[in-house]
Design a protein around this motif. Sequence first.
Motif, PDB file in Angstrom:
ATOM      1  N   ASN A 166       0.801  -1.228   0.000  1.00 47.79           N
ATOM      2  CA  ASN A 166       0.000   0.000   0.000  1.00 47.79           C
ATOM      3  C   ASN A 166       0.833   1.278   0.000  1.00 47.79           C
ATOM      4  N   LYS A 167       2.145   1.152  -0.192  1.00 40.89           N
ATOM      5  CA  LYS A 167       3.011   2.322  -0.302  1.00 40.89           C
ATOM      6  C   LYS A 167       3.497   2.463  -1.740  1.00 40.89           C
ATOM      7  N   VAL A 168       3.537   3.689  -2.234  1.00 45.17           N
ATOM      8  CA  VAL A 168       4.108   3.933  -3.553  1.00 45.17           C
ATOM      9  C   VAL A 168       5.625   3.945  -3.418  1.00 45.17           C
ATOM     10  N   ILE A 169       6.286   3.101  -4.204  1.00 39.61           N
ATOM     11  CA  ILE A 169       7.747   2.975  -4.143  1.00 39.61           C
ATOM     12  C   ILE A 169       8.315   3.462  -5.468  1.00 39.61           C
ATOM     13  N   SER A 170       9.189   4.448  -5.405  1.00 37.63           N
ATOM     14  CA  SER A 170       9.744   5.049  -6.610  1.00 37.63           C
ATOM     15  C   SER A 170      10.757   4.123  -7.272  1.00 37.63           C
ATOM     16  N   LYS A 171      11.008   4.372  -8.556  1.00 35.63           N
ATOM     17  CA  LYS A 171      12.008   3.580  -9.268  1.00 35.63           C
ATOM     18  C   LYS A 171      13.392   3.792  -8.676  1.00 35.63           C
ATOM     19  N   SER A 172      13.682   5.017  -8.218  1.00 35.24           N
ATOM     20  CA  SER A 172      14.994   5.281  -7.625  1.00 35.24           C
ATOM     21  C   SER A 172      15.168   4.508  -6.327  1.00 35.24           C
ATOM     22  N   VAL A 192      15.418  -1.692 -13.424  1.00 29.56           N
ATOM     23  CA  VAL A 192      14.297  -1.820 -12.487  1.00 29.56           C
ATOM     24  C   VAL A 192      13.038  -2.180 -13.261  1.00 29.56           C
ATOM     25  N   TYR A 193      12.781  -1.451 -14.335  1.00 27.59           N
ATOM     26  CA  TYR A 193      11.611  -1.724 -15.174  1.00 27.59           C
ATOM     27  C   TYR A 193      11.628  -3.167 -15.677  1.00 27.59           C
ATOM     28  N   ALA A 194      12.799  -3.626 -16.101  1.00 26.06           N
ATOM     29  CA  ALA A 194      12.913  -4.982 -16.636  1.00 26.06           C
ATOM     30  C   ALA A 194      12.589  -6.030 -15.576  1.00 26.06           C
ATOM     31  N   TYR A 211      -2.108  -7.330  -7.930  1.00 25.16           N
ATOM     32  CA  TYR A 211      -1.756  -6.584  -6.720  1.00 25.16           C
ATOM     33  C   TYR A 211      -0.642  -5.570  -7.002  1.00 25.16           C
ATOM     34  N   LEU A 212       0.247  -5.903  -7.919  1.00 25.02           N
ATOM     35  CA  LEU A 212       1.381  -5.037  -8.225  1.00 25.02           C
ATOM     36  C   LEU A 212       0.966  -4.049  -9.311  1.00 25.02           C
ATOM     37  N   ARG A 213       0.879  -2.780  -8.933  1.00 29.62           N
ATOM     38  CA  ARG A 213       0.387  -1.749  -9.834  1.00 29.62           C
ATOM     39  C   ARG A 213       1.502  -0.777 -10.216  1.00 29.62           C
ATOM     40  N   THR A 214       1.401  -0.264 -11.425  1.00 31.39           N
ATOM     41  CA  THR A 214       2.263   0.832 -11.854  1.00 31.39           C
ATOM     42  C   THR A 214       1.570   2.144 -11.513  1.00 31.39           C
ATOM     43  N   VAL A 215       2.273   3.007 -10.798  1.00 30.78           N
ATOM     44  CA  VAL A 215       1.772   4.355 -10.513  1.00 30.78           C
ATOM     45  C   VAL A 215       2.499   5.277 -11.473  1.00 30.78           C
ATOM     46  N   TYR A 216       1.843   5.633 -12.542  1.00 30.66           N
ATOM     47  CA  TYR A 216       2.502   6.292 -13.664  1.00 30.66           C
ATOM     48  C   TYR A 216       3.156   7.604 -13.245  1.00 30.66           C
ATOM     49  N   GLY A 217       4.422   7.727 -13.662  1.00 33.39           N
ATOM     50  CA  GLY A 217       5.194   8.912 -13.345  1.00 33.39           C
ATOM     51  C   GLY A 217       5.806   8.901 -11.960  1.00 33.39           C
ATOM     52  N   THR A 218       5.508   7.847 -11.183  1.00 35.38           N
ATOM     53  CA  THR A 218       5.992   7.801  -9.794  1.00 35.38           C
ATOM     54  C   THR A 218       6.768   6.525  -9.498  1.00 35.38           C
ATOM     55  N   GLY A 219       6.115   5.372  -9.693  1.00 38.03           N
ATOM     56  CA  GLY A 219       6.776   4.112  -9.364  1.00 38.03           C
ATOM     57  C   GLY A 219       5.787   2.967  -9.353  1.00 38.03           C
ATOM     58  N   TYR A 220       5.797   2.200  -8.265  1.00 36.86           N
ATOM     59  CA  TYR A 220       4.962   1.004  -8.192  1.00 36.86           C
ATOM     60  C   TYR A 220       4.365   0.887  -6.793  1.00 36.86           C
ATOM     61  N   LYS A 221       3.267   0.126  -6.720  1.00 32.38           N
ATOM     62  CA  LYS A 221       2.616  -0.096  -5.423  1.00 32.38           C
ATOM     63  C   LYS A 221       2.026  -1.499  -5.397  1.00 32.38           C
ATOM     64  N   TRP A 222       2.217  -2.185  -4.266  1.00 33.20           N
ATOM     65  CA  TRP A 222       1.575  -3.480  -4.035  1.00 33.20           C
ATOM     66  C   TRP A 222       0.354  -3.232  -3.157  1.00 33.20           C
ATOM     67  N   VAL A 223      -0.820  -3.565  -3.680  1.00 37.17           N
ATOM     68  CA  VAL A 223      -2.047  -3.307  -2.925  1.00 37.17           C
ATOM     69  C   VAL A 223      -2.429  -4.558  -2.141  1.00 37.17           C
ATOM     70  N   GLU A 224      -3.003  -4.333  -0.983  1.00 39.02           N
ATOM     71  CA  GLU A 224      -3.356  -5.451  -0.110  1.00 39.02           C
ATOM     72  C   GLU A 224      -4.647  -6.120  -0.552  1.00 39.02           C
ATOM     73  N   ASN A 225      -5.598  -5.308  -0.989  1.00 40.78           N
ATOM     74  CA  ASN A 225      -6.900  -5.843  -1.386  1.00 40.78           C
ATOM     75  C   ASN A 225      -7.151  -5.539  -2.858  1.00 40.78           C
ATOM     76  N   PHE A 226      -7.739  -6.501  -3.536  1.00 40.35           N
ATOM     77  CA  PHE A 226      -7.966  -6.385  -4.983  1.00 40.35           C
ATOM     78  C   PHE A 226      -9.293  -5.701  -5.243  1.00 40.35           C
ATOM     79  N   ASP A 227      -9.255  -4.697  -6.130  1.00 39.40           N
ATOM     80  CA  ASP A 227     -10.441  -3.975  -6.546  1.00 39.40           C
ATOM     81  C   ASP A 227     -10.674  -4.288  -8.018  1.00 39.40           C
ATOM     82  N   ASN A 228     -11.814  -4.830  -8.355  1.00 39.06           N
ATOM     83  CA  ASN A 228     -12.058  -5.221  -9.736  1.00 39.06           C
ATOM     84  C   ASN A 228     -11.987  -4.056 -10.711  1.00 39.06           C
TER      85      ASN A 228
END
Length: 231
Positions: A166-172, A192-194, A211-228
């Motif tokens: 549930n935290k946005v993690i940057s590519k850096s 990192v992208y690869a 669960y693993l989402r791309t947050v465009y322009g920021t990085g990535y986030k693993w969500v705890e609960n799935f939203d359709n």
Amino acid sequence: MKILIVEDEIELSGSIAEYLSGEDYRCEFASNFAQAMDKIGMFDYDCIVLDIMLPDGNGLKILEELKRQEKQDGVIIVSAKNSLEDRISGLRMGADDYLIKPFHLSELMARIYSIIRRKQFNNSNIIRQNEIQIDLPAKTLFIHDQPVILTRKEFDLLIYFIGNKNKVISKSTLAEHLSGDIADMLDSHDFVYAHVKNLKKKLYDAGCRHYLRTVYGTGYKWVENFDNQDK
């Protein structure tokens, strides 16, 4: 998992790193107080192995700085001093454990593992999230009870994402986690992208939900609960 070894005995720090590397821990070094302060100011670690008797300062001051910055790095003090006062002081100042020199490397590794497990995964050896099951000691992943083979870096990324769900993690931040203090020397974060792309493909090919989402322009986030409604 990333470990910082703060130790002025080069032979000892090398032996610790060699042993931990064999268990898939990635180690960085600080041989004095000044280097350690620089490291903790720039990077986060899963655990810090801290000798409090450093040539240019008191390691307890590093604990004070970690507390001042409200950092969550695990800390194991290693010291030749076996006084009750030192142990109490270190633990009161935020250390998670205290180990007297000389010690067995297997015991140090067990204590590091225990701290990381307690801090990130509620003291459990098994991580479960719906169809996902991860065995931390065995470093194995099952999705819908079927094994999924990951590379070391892919497994490391997966654990890092879930440990920071549930935290946005940057590519850096991911580049620094994967490559340590040489991340700033790299021309780009394409690697990192690869790694993330490969991890996503393996997860989704095995039937894992997104669960693993791309947050465009920021990085990535693993969500705890799935939203359709999420893609």
